[in-house]
Design a protein around this motif. Sequence first.
Motif, PDB file in Angstrom:
ATOM      1  N   PHE A 110       0.832  -1.201   0.000  1.00  0.00           N
ATOM      2  CA  PHE A 110       0.000   0.000   0.000  1.00  0.00           C
ATOM      3  C   PHE A 110       0.869   1.254   0.000  1.00  0.00           C
ATOM      4  N   ILE A 111       1.854   1.295   0.892  1.00  0.00           N
ATOM      5  CA  ILE A 111       2.730   2.468   0.962  1.00  0.00           C
ATOM      6  C   ILE A 111       3.463   2.648  -0.362  1.00  0.00           C
ATOM      7  N   GLY A 112       3.986   1.557  -0.913  1.00  0.00           N
ATOM      8  CA  GLY A 112       4.670   1.640  -2.208  1.00  0.00           C
ATOM      9  C   GLY A 112       3.756   2.112  -3.318  1.00  0.00           C
ATOM     10  N   ALA A 113       2.543   1.573  -3.351  1.00  0.00           N
ATOM     11  CA  ALA A 113       1.582   1.974  -4.387  1.00  0.00           C
ATOM     12  C   ALA A 113       1.151   3.428  -4.210  1.00  0.00           C
ATOM     13  N   TYR A 114       1.011   3.856  -2.974  1.00  0.00           N
ATOM     14  CA  TYR A 114       0.619   5.243  -2.717  1.00  0.00           C
ATOM     15  C   TYR A 114       1.721   6.198  -3.180  1.00  0.00           C
ATOM     16  N   LEU A 115       2.962   5.891  -2.812  1.00  0.00           N
ATOM     17  CA  LEU A 115       4.077   6.756  -3.201  1.00  0.00           C
ATOM     18  C   LEU A 115       4.244   6.809  -4.719  1.00  0.00           C
ATOM     19  N   ALA A 116       4.020   5.674  -5.382  1.00  0.00           N
ATOM     20  CA  ALA A 116       4.184   5.602  -6.831  1.00  0.00           C
ATOM     21  C   ALA A 116       2.940   6.064  -7.587  1.00  0.00           C
ATOM     22  N   ASP A 117       1.884   6.408  -6.856  1.00  0.00           N
ATOM     23  CA  ASP A 117       0.622   6.869  -7.443  1.00  0.00           C
ATOM     24  C   ASP A 117       0.018   5.808  -8.356  1.00  0.00           C
ATOM     25  N   LEU A 118      -0.001   4.569  -7.873  1.00  0.00           N
ATOM     26  CA  LEU A 118      -0.522   3.440  -8.644  1.00  0.00           C
ATOM     27  C   LEU A 118      -1.965   3.144  -8.250  1.00  0.00           C
ATOM     28  N   ASN A 119      -2.873   3.791  -8.956  1.00  0.00           N
ATOM     29  CA  ASN A 119      -4.290   3.517  -8.741  1.00  0.00           C
ATOM     30  C   ASN A 119      -4.783   2.647  -9.877  1.00  0.00           C
ATOM     31  N   PRO A 120      -5.621   1.682  -9.683  1.00  0.00           N
ATOM     32  CA  PRO A 120      -6.361   1.347  -8.468  1.00  0.00           C
ATOM     33  C   PRO A 120      -5.629   0.361  -7.555  1.00  0.00           C
ATOM     34  N   TRP A 121      -4.368   0.028  -7.840  1.00  0.00           N
ATOM     35  CA  TRP A 121      -3.659  -0.971  -7.024  1.00  0.00           C
ATOM     36  C   TRP A 121      -3.579  -0.567  -5.564  1.00  0.00           C
ATOM     37  N   ARG A 122      -3.439   0.721  -5.321  1.00  0.00           N
ATOM     38  CA  ARG A 122      -3.411   1.202  -3.937  1.00  0.00           C
ATOM     39  C   ARG A 122      -4.681   0.780  -3.212  1.00  0.00           C
ATOM     40  N   THR A 123      -5.809   0.943  -3.860  1.00  0.00           N
ATOM     41  CA  THR A 123      -7.085   0.568  -3.260  1.00  0.00           C
ATOM     42  C   THR A 123      -7.202  -0.936  -3.083  1.00  0.00           C
ATOM     43  N   VAL A 124      -6.687  -1.685  -4.041  1.00  0.00           N
ATOM     44  CA  VAL A 124      -6.743  -3.151  -3.962  1.00  0.00           C
ATOM     45  C   VAL A 124      -5.960  -3.642  -2.751  1.00  0.00           C
ATOM     46  N   VAL A 125      -4.714  -3.179  -2.590  1.00  0.00           N
ATOM     47  CA  VAL A 125      -3.918  -3.676  -1.466  1.00  0.00           C
ATOM     48  C   VAL A 125      -4.433  -3.123  -0.133  1.00  0.00           C
ATOM     49  N   TRP A 126      -4.992  -1.911  -0.133  1.00  0.00           N
ATOM     50  CA  TRP A 126      -5.640  -1.395   1.075  1.00  0.00           C
ATOM     51  C   TRP A 126      -6.782  -2.333   1.482  1.00  0.00           C
ATOM     52  N   SER A 127      -7.567  -2.758   0.502  1.00  0.00           N
ATOM     53  CA  SER A 127      -8.694  -3.658   0.768  1.00  0.00           C
ATOM     54  C   SER A 127      -8.224  -4.996   1.320  1.00  0.00           C
ATOM     55  N   VAL A 128      -7.149  -5.524   0.764  1.00  0.00           N
ATOM     56  CA  VAL A 128      -6.597  -6.791   1.272  1.00  0.00           C
ATOM     57  C   VAL A 128      -6.209  -6.639   2.739  1.00  0.00           C
ATOM     58  N   GLY A 129      -5.555  -5.535   3.072  1.00  0.00           N
ATOM     59  CA  GLY A 129      -5.169  -5.298   4.462  1.00  0.00           C
ATOM     60  C   GLY A 129      -6.361  -5.212   5.388  1.00  0.00           C
ATOM     61  N   HIS A 130      -7.383  -4.515   4.947  1.00  0.00           N
ATOM     62  CA  HIS A 130      -8.554  -4.392   5.795  1.00  0.00           C
ATOM     63  C   HIS A 130      -9.359  -5.693   5.873  1.00  0.00           C
ATOM     64  N   LEU A 131      -9.330  -6.486   4.828  1.00  0.00           N
ATOM     65  CA  LEU A 131      -9.952  -7.815   4.916  1.00  0.00           C
ATOM     66  C   LEU A 131      -9.188  -8.698   5.896  1.00  0.00           C
ATOM     67  N   ALA A 132      -7.873  -8.527   5.965  1.00  0.00           N
ATOM     68  CA  ALA A 132      -7.079  -9.280   6.950  1.00  0.00           C
ATOM     69  C   ALA A 132      -7.480  -8.874   8.366  1.00  0.00           C
TER      70      ALA A 132
END
Length: 129
Positions: free
Chosen positions: A97-119
């Motif tokens: 998530f941090i890497g995707a956020y810094l690199a401005d990789l949308n929608p991947w940022r949202t995908v990995v955020w969702s995985v974390g919150h599902l965990a």
Amino acid sequence: MDIAIWCLIATFFLIYAPRLPAIQDALRQEGHIDLAHPRLQQARLTGRGARAQAAHLNTVEAFAPFAAALWVCYHYGVDAGVRDGLAITFVIARVLFIGAYLADLNPWRTVVWSVGHLAILGLFLAPLL
């Protein structure tokens, strides 16, 4: 120490990982760090600096639910394999998530955020299994 506790410690340190790019960009954009009004300076950041600050704040926000969910698992004696697997999943998701956020990789940022919150959700629900 259990793997889940190490994941909790790692997550605590991940809170501060995005601060370095935010500080670098504050220096680049304004030429100094405003120690008198750091939050005002952080609010003026643009580009990667603004994303780094947002990633930092988002990681702060995610820490408490993760810690609480781990506590629930320990309190109710959730199987260590389940607990540790979900904790590792959360940490990996936060790193991505941090890497995707810094690199401005949308929608991947949202995908990995969702995985974390599902965990986290899995950790909270694990005692019901």
